[in-house]
Design a protein around this motif. Structure first.
Motif, PDB file in Angstrom:
ATOM      1  N   SER A   1       0.815  -1.214   0.000  1.00 21.51           N
ATOM      2  CA  SER A   1       0.000   0.000   0.000  1.00 21.51           C
ATOM      3  C   SER A   1       0.848   1.262   0.000  1.00 21.51           C
ATOM      4  CB  SER A   1      -0.920   0.016   1.224  1.00 21.51           C
ATOM      5  OG  SER A   1      -0.156   0.027   2.430  1.00 21.51           O
ATOM      6  N   GLN A   2       2.181   1.100   0.106  1.00 16.64           N
ATOM      7  CA  GLN A   2       3.114   2.219   0.173  1.00 16.64           C
ATOM      8  C   GLN A   2       2.726   3.181   1.284  1.00 16.64           C
ATOM      9  OE1 GLN A   2       5.026   3.742  -3.519  1.00 16.64           O
ATOM     10  NE2 GLN A   2       3.390   2.650  -4.570  1.00 16.64           N
ATOM     11  N   THR A   3       2.444   2.616   2.442  1.00 14.64           N
ATOM     12  CA  THR A   3       2.093   3.426   3.599  1.00 14.64           C
ATOM     13  C   THR A   3       3.075   3.182   4.732  1.00 14.64           C
ATOM     14  OG1 THR A   3       0.571   1.705   4.403  1.00 14.64           O
ATOM     15  CG2 THR A   3      -0.371   3.492   3.066  1.00 14.64           C
TER      16      THR A   3
ATOM     17  N   ALA B   1       3.408   3.995   9.034  1.00 12.67           N
ATOM     18  CA  ALA B   1       2.742   4.448  10.251  1.00 12.67           C
ATOM     19  C   ALA B   1       3.750   4.518  11.385  1.00 12.67           C
ATOM     20  CB  ALA B   1       1.600   3.511  10.629  1.00 12.67           C
TER      21      ALA B   1
ATOM     22  N   LEU C   1      -0.631   7.259  10.491  1.00 17.09           N
ATOM     23  CA  LEU C   1      -0.033   7.328   9.168  1.00 17.09           C
ATOM     24  C   LEU C   1       0.903   8.527   9.042  1.00 17.09           C
ATOM     25  CD1 LEU C   1      -3.038   6.391   6.840  1.00 17.09           C
ATOM     26  CD2 LEU C   1      -1.054   4.986   7.418  1.00 17.09           C
TER      27      LEU C   1
ATOM     28  N   ASN D   1       2.961  10.732   6.093  1.00 14.60           N
ATOM     29  CA  ASN D   1       3.035  10.995   4.656  1.00 14.60           C
ATOM     30  C   ASN D   1       4.491  11.112   4.221  1.00 14.60           C
ATOM     31  OD1 ASN D   1       0.224  11.122   4.165  1.00 14.60           O
ATOM     32  ND2 ASN D   1       0.153  13.208   4.981  1.00 14.60           N
TER      33      ASN D   1
END
Length: 226
Positions: free
Chosen positions: A138-140, A142, A147, A149
């Motif tokens: 998901s290319q995330t 945390a 989360l 950015n």
């Protein structure tokens, strides 16, 4: 994560370069066996996406050469759906997976991630260190469950560090991981990305080893609330 993509169709090669780039990969793109051999002789890759039918030979020749010298870099073959004998020959020659044309780009990216993950002996799809989790699919990212950015370059650099948290990665090694050879790299790009990651993840999350490179701070010594 740096990939070599070998495909002689210029439109497809361009699409793969752009699409896999957006999926978080740094892509080197070539269109022949000769150029593939040259790239593999001069650069290390996390994975190879390899078309079988090339203008100056077969992708199986590239695969056989790679395996013949003991190189276990994950290789994913691109084949026409009706070329079952070629798929079998490719898998028997040492390919890790294959995708039939036409294919879904998201599926291709997922299969590449899975092949690379297996090649590194990492069972989990996500990476975690000192309160920070990174999901390549998901290319995330945390931090303590919230989360964060990141830009595409910041994400790629963080992934490289989190894949080898106990290792010191030099500036050139990080540049090779996050930039393809067609991309211009500014002299202070890595330092800028590191600075921005520290501002988002905590000043103590990434350690500078003077004169050598960068590594993650030991998890027990890194306060994720910093």
């Amino acid at each position: 994560m740096r990939l070599l993509v070998v495909e002689d169709d210029p439109l497809l090669l361009d699409g793969l370069t752009v699409g896999l780039g957006l999926a978080g990969f740094a892509v080197d793109a070539v269109a022949s066996c000769e150029d593939a051999f040259a790239a593999l002789d001069t650069q290390s890759y996390d994975g190879v996406v390899l078309d079988l039918m090339l203008p100056d030979g077969s992708g199986l020749d590239v695969l056989s050469s790679l395996r013949g010298r003991g190189d276990a870099t994950p290789v994913l073959l691109l084949t026409a759906r009706d070329q079952i004998p070629d798929r079998i020959a490719g898998l028997d020659a040492g390919a890790d997976d294959y995708v039939g044309k036409p294919f879904d780009l998201d599926e291709l990216a997922a299969r590449v991630r899975a092949a690379v993950r297996r090649g590194k002996g990492r069972p989990s799809a996500t990476l975690a260190w000192a309160g920070v989790t990174l999901d390549p699919a998901s290319q995330t990212v945390a931090r303590n469950g919230e989360l964060v950015n990141l830009t595409r370059r910041e994400f790629a650099l963080l992934a490289a560090l989190m894949e080898r948290p106990a290792s010191i990665l030099s500036k050139p090694a990080l540049e090779e991981t996050i930039y393809g050879w067609q991309e211009e790299v500014e002299s202070n790009a890595v330092e800028v990305h590191i600075h921005k990651l520290r501002s988002k993840l905590g000043a103590g999350f990434i350690r500078t080893v003077r004169g050598v490179g960068y590594r993650l701070t030991e998890a027990k010594a890194c306060d994720p609330s910093d």
